[in-house]
Design a protein around this motif. Structure first.
Motif, PDB file in Angstrom:
ATOM      1  N   GLU A 168       0.774  -1.436  -0.012  1.00 24.54           N
ATOM      2  CA  GLU A 168       0.186   0.103   0.006  1.00 24.54           C
ATOM      3  C   GLU A 168       0.783   1.290   0.068  1.00 24.54           C
ATOM      4  OE1 GLU A 168      -3.478   0.511   2.284  1.00 24.54           O
ATOM      5  OE2 GLU A 168      -3.706  -1.544   2.706  1.00 24.54           O
ATOM      6  N   VAL A 169       1.788   1.223   0.735  1.00 24.26           N
ATOM      7  CA  VAL A 169       2.907   2.631   1.058  1.00 24.26           C
ATOM      8  C   VAL A 169       4.248   2.505   0.413  1.00 24.26           C
ATOM      9  CG1 VAL A 169       1.105   3.415   2.848  1.00 24.26           C
ATOM     10  CG2 VAL A 169       3.328   2.087   3.179  1.00 24.26           C
ATOM     11  N   ASP A 170       4.412   1.139   0.073  1.00 24.83           N
ATOM     12  CA  ASP A 170       5.998   1.151  -0.579  1.00 24.83           C
ATOM     13  C   ASP A 170       6.701   1.817   0.383  1.00 24.83           C
ATOM     14  OD1 ASP A 170       7.916   0.341  -2.292  1.00 24.83           O
ATOM     15  OD2 ASP A 170       7.701   2.301  -3.654  1.00 24.83           O
ATOM     16  N   GLN A 256       0.068  16.181  -3.972  1.00 28.59           N
ATOM     17  CA  GLN A 256       1.097  15.288  -4.743  1.00 28.59           C
ATOM     18  C   GLN A 256       2.155  14.899  -3.824  1.00 28.59           C
ATOM     19  OE1 GLN A 256       2.507  16.758  -8.436  1.00 28.59           O
ATOM     20  NE2 GLN A 256       3.722  15.059  -8.733  1.00 28.59           N
ATOM     21  N   HIS A 259       2.823  11.852  -1.608  1.00 24.07           N
ATOM     22  CA  HIS A 259       3.275  10.505  -2.130  1.00 24.07           C
ATOM     23  C   HIS A 259       4.625  10.667  -2.231  1.00 24.07           C
ATOM     24  CE1 HIS A 259      -0.845   8.988  -2.496  1.00 24.07           C
ATOM     25  NE2 HIS A 259      -1.190  10.426  -2.849  1.00 24.07           N
ATOM     26  N   SER A 260       5.347  11.684  -1.784  1.00 25.25           N
ATOM     27  CA  SER A 260       6.895  11.967  -2.702  1.00 25.25           C
ATOM     28  C   SER A 260       7.846  11.044  -1.743  1.00 25.25           C
ATOM     29  CB  SER A 260       7.178  13.550  -2.275  1.00 25.25           C
ATOM     30  OG  SER A 260       7.078  13.884  -1.002  1.00 25.25           O
ATOM     31  N   ARG A 264       5.901  10.324   4.288  1.00 20.72           N
ATOM     32  CA  ARG A 264       4.530  10.930   4.090  1.00 20.72           C
ATOM     33  C   ARG A 264       3.498   9.987   3.734  1.00 20.72           C
ATOM     34  NH1 ARG A 264       6.527  16.623   1.437  1.00 20.72           N
ATOM     35  NH2 ARG A 264       8.557  15.716   1.288  1.00 20.72           N
ATOM     36  N   ARG A 265       3.792   9.108   2.921  1.00 18.01           N
ATOM     37  CA  ARG A 265       2.954   7.851   2.462  1.00 18.01           C
ATOM     38  C   ARG A 265       2.370   7.248   3.417  1.00 18.01           C
ATOM     39  NH1 ARG A 265       6.868   7.077  -1.888  1.00 18.01           N
ATOM     40  NH2 ARG A 265       7.718   5.248  -0.829  1.00 18.01           N
ATOM     41  N   ARG A 268       0.164   9.556   5.753  1.00 14.86           N
ATOM     42  CA  ARG A 268      -1.253   9.608   5.109  1.00 14.86           C
ATOM     43  C   ARG A 268      -2.066   8.424   5.298  1.00 14.86           C
ATOM     44  NH1 ARG A 268      -3.497   7.924   1.206  1.00 14.86           N
ATOM     45  NH2 ARG A 268      -1.538   6.729   0.430  1.00 14.86           N
ATOM     46  N   SER A 269      -1.531   7.247   4.773  1.00 10.91           N
ATOM     47  CA  SER A 269      -2.272   6.253   4.755  1.00 10.91           C
ATOM     48  C   SER A 269      -2.859   5.869   6.330  1.00 10.91           C
ATOM     49  CB  SER A 269      -1.585   4.936   4.157  1.00 10.91           C
ATOM     50  OG  SER A 269      -2.231   3.826   4.140  1.00 10.91           O
TER      51      SER A 269
END
Length: 459
Positions: A168-170, A256, A259-260, A264-265, A268-269
Motif C-alpha cells: 500500500e505505501v511502498d 502530490q 506521495h513523495s 509521508r506515504r 497519510r495512509s
C-alpha cells in the motif's frame, strides 16, 4: 448498602465525587473482576547483586489492578475476532495496599526500592516453544510482568502490516526487510493493547507505530536522517496528519507531495485509516500529540547541530515531547470506545498520560543504550546525559537513570490511582487501565526484543 452507580461523564465532577471517590472505587472493585490480564499482575523488581538496600526502605506500590473494571462501553463496529476472555479473579478488597496506592509515594526515598532476591515463585516460567524468548530485564527496574501476546493475533497483525508496508505505501526497499521483521511490531502492539476488540482495531495502532518509526529513521536517525533541514521535512510530513487548507490553485502540489517519500506515504495512509475509525475529537487529540512529538525531534536535532549535551532537566523536557505519548493517548480508539474530550482534557488526565509517556520513553533509553553507543555519531539518551552533566561513570549514570524511571513509574501509578478515586466513571477507569496496559506491554516488548536490544555489562 451498596454505593451509588457511577455518574455519567460530565464537564466537571461535583465536589462530592472527590469526597467519596475512594468508597466508590472500593465498591466498584468489589463488584468487578480484576484486570490482571491487562496490567500483568504484581510488580517485579529484579534484584541487583550488590548490595541490597536496608530492609526498612519503603516497598513499591502495587500495580493499577486495583482500578475498578466497570461495564465497558460498546466497541466500535470494526471487524475482527473477539478478544480473549480475561481470567476471573477474586475482587480486591480495600486493603492497606490500596490505601498506599491512593496516597502515593512521597519524598526522595521512593526511588530506594527493596531489591530482595527472587523466590522460586518469582522466577519466570520456561519459554514455550515457538514463542519469543523472555529476555533479560534491567536489574533494579520497576515493572510489571505480562504474558506473551496472543500468538494468533500477533501472526495476523504481522501479515497485515507487512502487506500494508510493502503493497500500500511502498515503505522500504527489500534490503530493509530483515530490520522490519526484527522490529516485531505486531508483538509490540498486540501486547500493548490487550483490550482491542479485533485485528482491525489493532491495525490502527500498528500502522501509526510503523509510520512514526519511518519518520524517525528516515528524517532523524538511521536511514539517511539528519538534523539539517529537519524542520522543513517534519512540517511537510505533519500535513499528512493535519491537512493543508489552501486555494484550489496550490492544493494539487500539496496533495502530490504526500506521495513523495515513504514517511509521508505512511503518515497519510495510517491517518486515513485512523480517522475513519476515530471520533473527530480523538483524531484531533492525536494530531496534537504528533505535533508534540515533532517538536521534540526538532529540539534533539538542534542539540546535534550545536554538538551540545543538554542539562539533565533539559533532556527530560525534550523527552516529554519526543516520546511515546501518541501511543497510549489512542488507547480508547484502539479499544473501541471513547474517553470524552472534556475528561481527557482534565489536567489530572493529562498528567497521567504525560507520566506514562515519560516512563516508557526512559525504558527505551535504557534498553537501547548499547545499540546507540555502537551506532555512528553521538546519540543522546538519559544515561549519557547524566554521565556528562553530573560527572558520573557510565555505570553510575545508568543506575541513576533506572532510579529516574522508577520515580516516574511511582508517580504515574499514584496519580492514576488518585484520578480513578476522584473520577469514578467507567470511561476514565477503562482508559486508565488501557494506559497501564500500554506501559506494561511497552516494557515487555523492549525486554524481549533481543534482535534490537542488549543490556550493558554493569552487573
Amino acid at each position: 448498602m451498596p454505593a451509588p452507580e457511577p455518574t455519567p461523564a460530565q464537564s466537571s465532577l461535583p465536589e462530592a465525587a472527590s469526597r467519596f471517590g475512594a468508597h466508590v472505587l472500593a465498591d466498584a472493585a468489589a463488584r468487578a473482576c480484576d484486570i490482571t490480564a491487562a496490567t500483568g499482575g504484581p510488580p517485579r523488581v529484579p534484584s541487583l547483586p550488590e548490595p541490597p538496600p536496608p530492609a526498612a526502605l519503603p516497598i513499591a506500590p502495587p500495580p493499577l489492578s486495583v482500578l475498578p473494571a466497570g461495564p465497558p462501553p460498546p466497541a466500535a463496529p470494526l471487524a475482527g475476532p473477539p478478544p480473549p476472555a480475561a481470567p476471573s479473579a477474586d475482587p480486591p478488597p480495600l486493603s492497606a495496599d490500596l490505601a498506599r496506592v491512593l496516597r502515593g509515594p512521597s519524598g526522595l526515598g521512593t526511588s530506594g526500592l527493596r531489591l530482595s532476591p527472587r523466590t522460586p515463585a518469582d522466577e519466570p516460567a520456561a519459554p514455550v516453544p515457538g514463542e519469543a524468548p523472555e529476555g533479560r530485564p534491567v536489574p533494579g527496574l520497576y515493572f510489571h510482568p505480562v504474558p506473551e501476546p496472543d500468538p494468533v493475533r500477533v501472526e495476523e497483525v504481522g501479515r497485515r502490516i507487512r502487506s500494508w508496508a510493502l503493497d500500500e505505501v511502498d515503505l522500504f526497499p527489500e534490503e530493509w526487510a530483515e530490520q522490519f521483521d526484527g522490529f516485531s511490531v505486531s508483538r509490540y502492539m498486540v501486547g500493548c493493547h490487550p483490550d482491542a476488540p479485533g485485528i482491525d482495531h489493532l491495525m490502527l495502532a500498528t500502522r501509526l507505530m510503523v509510520a512514526e518509526n519511518a519518520v524517525d529513521d528516515c528524517y532523524c536517525e538511521d536511514h539517511g536522517g539528519s538534523p539539517v533541514g529537519l524542520g522543513e521535512r517534519l512540517l511537510l510530513a505533519h500535513t499528512a496528519l493535519d491537512p493543508l487548507h489552501t486555494t484550489k490553485e496550490y492544493e494539487p502540489g500539496w496533495a502530490q507531495s504526500l506521495h513523495s517519500d515513504a514517511p509521508r506515504r505512511a503518515y497519510r495512509s495510517a491517518m486515513e485509516y485512523f480517522v475513519r475509525a476515530a471520533s473527530a475529537s480523538q483524531a484531533d487529540r492525536l494530531r496534537h500529540d504528533m505535533a508534540r512529538l515533532h517538536l521534540g525531534y526538532l529540539a534533539e536535532g538542534a542539540w546535534a547541530q550545536l554538538d551540545r549535551v543538554p542539562e539533565v532537566w533539559e533532556y527530560l523536557a525534550m523527552r516529554q515531547f519526543n516520546n511515546f505519548r501518541p501511543c497510549p493517548t489512542i488507547t480508547d480508539t484502539v479499544g473501541g470506545y471513547e474517553l470524552p474530550a472534556d475528561l481527557h482534557a482534565r489536567p489530572e488526565t493529562q498528567r497521567v498520560i504525560a507520566l506514562a509517556g515519560n516512563a516508557t520513553t526512559i525504558v527505551n533509553d535504557l534498553y537501547s543504550y548499547t545499540k546507540e553507543l555502537a551506532a555512528p555519531g553521538k546519540h543522546l539518551n538519559l544515561p549519557v546525559v547524566i554521565a556528562e552533566r553530573e560527572d558520573l561513570t557510565e555505570r553510575d549514570a545508568y543506575l541513576k537513570a533506572v532510579e529516574v524511571h522508577n520515580d516516574l513509574m511511582h508517580s504515574f501509578e499514584s496519580e492514576a490511582a488518585q484520578l480513578a478515586a476522584d473520577c469514578p466513571v467507567p470511561p476514565v477507569q477503562r482508559f486508565l487501565r488501557g494506559v497501564a496496559a500500554w506501559v506494561d506491554g511497552n516494557h515487555h516488548w523492549h525486554m524481549t526484543n533481543t534482535y534490537r536490544y542488549s543490556l550493558p555489562d554493569f552487573w
